[in-house]
Design an enzyme around this catalytic site. Structure first.
Site, PDB file in Angstrom:
ATOM      1  N   THR A   7       6.481  -2.210  -4.843  1.00 48.47           N
ATOM      2  CA  THR A   7       5.949  -1.128  -5.679  1.00 48.47           C
ATOM      3  C   THR A   7       7.014  -0.082  -5.986  1.00 48.47           C
ATOM      4  OG1 THR A   7       3.698  -1.477  -4.930  1.00 48.47           O
ATOM      5  CG2 THR A   7       4.220   0.730  -5.706  1.00 48.47           C
ATOM      6  N   THR A  84       5.416  -2.791   0.303  1.00 49.62           N
ATOM      7  CA  THR A  84       4.823  -2.325   1.562  1.00 49.62           C
ATOM      8  C   THR A  84       3.931  -3.372   2.239  1.00 49.62           C
ATOM      9  OG1 THR A  84       2.967  -1.344   0.368  1.00 49.62           O
ATOM     10  CG2 THR A  84       4.833   0.104   0.850  1.00 49.62           C
ATOM     11  N   ASP A  85       3.449  -4.358   1.457  1.00 46.10           N
ATOM     12  CA  ASP A  85       2.442  -5.274   2.026  1.00 46.10           C
ATOM     13  C   ASP A  85       2.957  -6.047   3.237  1.00 46.10           C
ATOM     14  OD1 ASP A  85       0.712  -4.410   0.106  1.00 46.10           O
ATOM     15  OD2 ASP A  85       0.738  -6.232  -1.099  1.00 46.10           O
TER      16      ASP A  85
HETATM   17  N1  DAS Z   1       3.267  -4.726  -4.587  1.00 45.39           N
HETATM   18  C1  DAS Z   1       3.063  -4.705  -3.185  1.00 45.39           C
HETATM   19  C2  DAS Z   1       4.243  -5.292  -2.432  1.00 45.39           C
HETATM   20  O1  DAS Z   1       5.257  -5.606  -3.038  1.00 45.39           O
HETATM   21  C3  DAS Z   1       2.660  -3.386  -2.635  1.00 45.39           C
HETATM   22  C4  DAS Z   1       3.730  -2.372  -2.376  1.00 45.39           C
HETATM   23  O2  DAS Z   1       4.911  -2.550  -2.503  1.00 45.39           O
HETATM   24  O3  DAS Z   1       3.333  -1.272  -1.948  1.00 45.39           O
HETATM   25  O4  DAS Z   1       4.136  -5.414  -1.239  1.00 45.39           O
END
Ligand code: DAS
Length: 329
Positions: A7, A84-85
């Site tokens: 993200t 973040t995932d």
């Molecule tokens: N798009 C998701 C990822 O790449 C979520 C994020 O980055 O927060 O993990």
């Protein structure tokens, strides 16, 4: 700075109606005013993916790139921009496998770069400050978001949308990024090093979950397909399973495949405490390994690294109890 997507590098795509990684690492750096006054940042674009598409093979690429950067005398530390995932999995793999000394810092964002109130630039600035701070030396791999510094082994994503998402629920943050700089309040004591050789291929380790009525069919389905190197079980409570799921694990263990018992409870260890088929004592007796307080996805990371050295139950128990792998330190 090793850029991998997520993200923090995403923008809104009107055609698909959603966010997707698009910005390069160089563009992320240019979006932080004054970053060049804090550090000289060199960017390596390792990938540009949503972190749901991170793989163990990509972790290896990140580790190799980080290792060669950290080996340079003019490099203070490494920052990895990441979705973040699955950020905490990559962070923990780096924490296990990189030489300790200079810090590596994982950073992401909850709001895409195209949002007016994107949190990425501030988080990136904080991550760079953390990477160059002398106090960060010896802290291993750190996760920096929302003004907090967390230990890779302990941190977890706790909220799908809120910018305050990475927390260490059991023990709290290591430190914070204040207006006058980086400030630590504690150090991570349960770090360990498990080396993974440059040419090593990480095996296939799956995760299965216990739930009311779990009957072991998922596990038997995994055994029907060849190539399972290890299994992590997300048990209930302190490490207990439905009896029918346990019977399937007896078959897994009979094939010599390592099984690690974690829990779906978000804090605390697993232990052989209860008697009866499916409970912790029966799992210990068939040679399962208890995951200490690692959640299933991090127990899988440690098992993948450990399996490059051994599949011996006693050795795996030693590694999961917090000791280093054989021949490493
Ligand atoms: N798009 C998701 C990822 O790449 C979520 C994020 O980055 O927060 O993990």
């Amino acid at each position: 700075m090793l850029s991998t997507g997520g993200t923090i590098a995403s923008v809104y795509d009107p055609e698909s109606g959603g966010f997707a990684p698009a910005l390069s690492g160089e563009q992320l750096v240019h979006a932080v005013p004054g970053l060049d006054t804090l550090a000289r940042v060199e960017v390596v674009q390792v990938a540009n993916v949503a972190s749901t598409n991170m793989t163990p093979a990509l972790w290896m690429q990140v580790v190799r790139a980080a290792e060669s950067a950290l080996a340079r005398p003019d490099v203070a530390g490494v920052v990895v921009t990441h979705g973040t995932d699955t950020l905490e999995e990559t962070a923990y793999f780096l924490d296990l496998t990189l030489p300790s000394g200079k810090p590596s810092v994982l950073v992401g964002a909850q709001r895409a770069a195209s949002e007016p109130d994107a949190d990425g630039p501030r988080n990136l600035r904080d991550a760079v400050l953390t990477a160059v701070a002398p106090q960060s030396r010896g802290m291993g791999t750190l996760v920096v978001l929302n003004g907090e510094i967390h230990a890779a082994r302990e941190v977890t994503k706790t909220n799908t949308l809120n910018v305050s998402t990475f927390l260490t629920p059991e023990f709290g943050a290591l430190g914070t990024i204040e207006p006058d700089g980086v400030r630590y309040y504690r150090a991570p004591l349960r770090r360990q090093h498990v080396s993974v050789a440059p040419g090593a291929t990480l095996g296939r380790v799956e995760i299965v979950t216990n739930y009311a009525g779990a009957d072991g069919r998922v596990v038997r389905g995994l055994l029907d397909r060849s190539g399972l190197d290890g299994l992590v079980v997300e048990a209930s409570g302190v490490g207990n399973l439905a009896e029918a799921l346990f019977e399937a694990l007896v078959e897994v263990r009979a094939l010599g495949i390592p099984v690690v018992i974690s829990t779906r409870v978000h804090a605390g260890r697993t232990l052989p405490l209860y008697a009866g088929r499916g409970s912790g004592i029966s799992l210990r007796d068939i040679g399962c390994v208890f995951a200490d307080n690692l959640p299933p996805h991090k127990a899988r990371v440690l098992l993948l690294a450990a399996l490059t050295h051994t599949k011996d139950t006693d050795e795996l128990r030693r590694i999961f109890s917090g000791s280093d792998a054989p021949g490493t330190g």
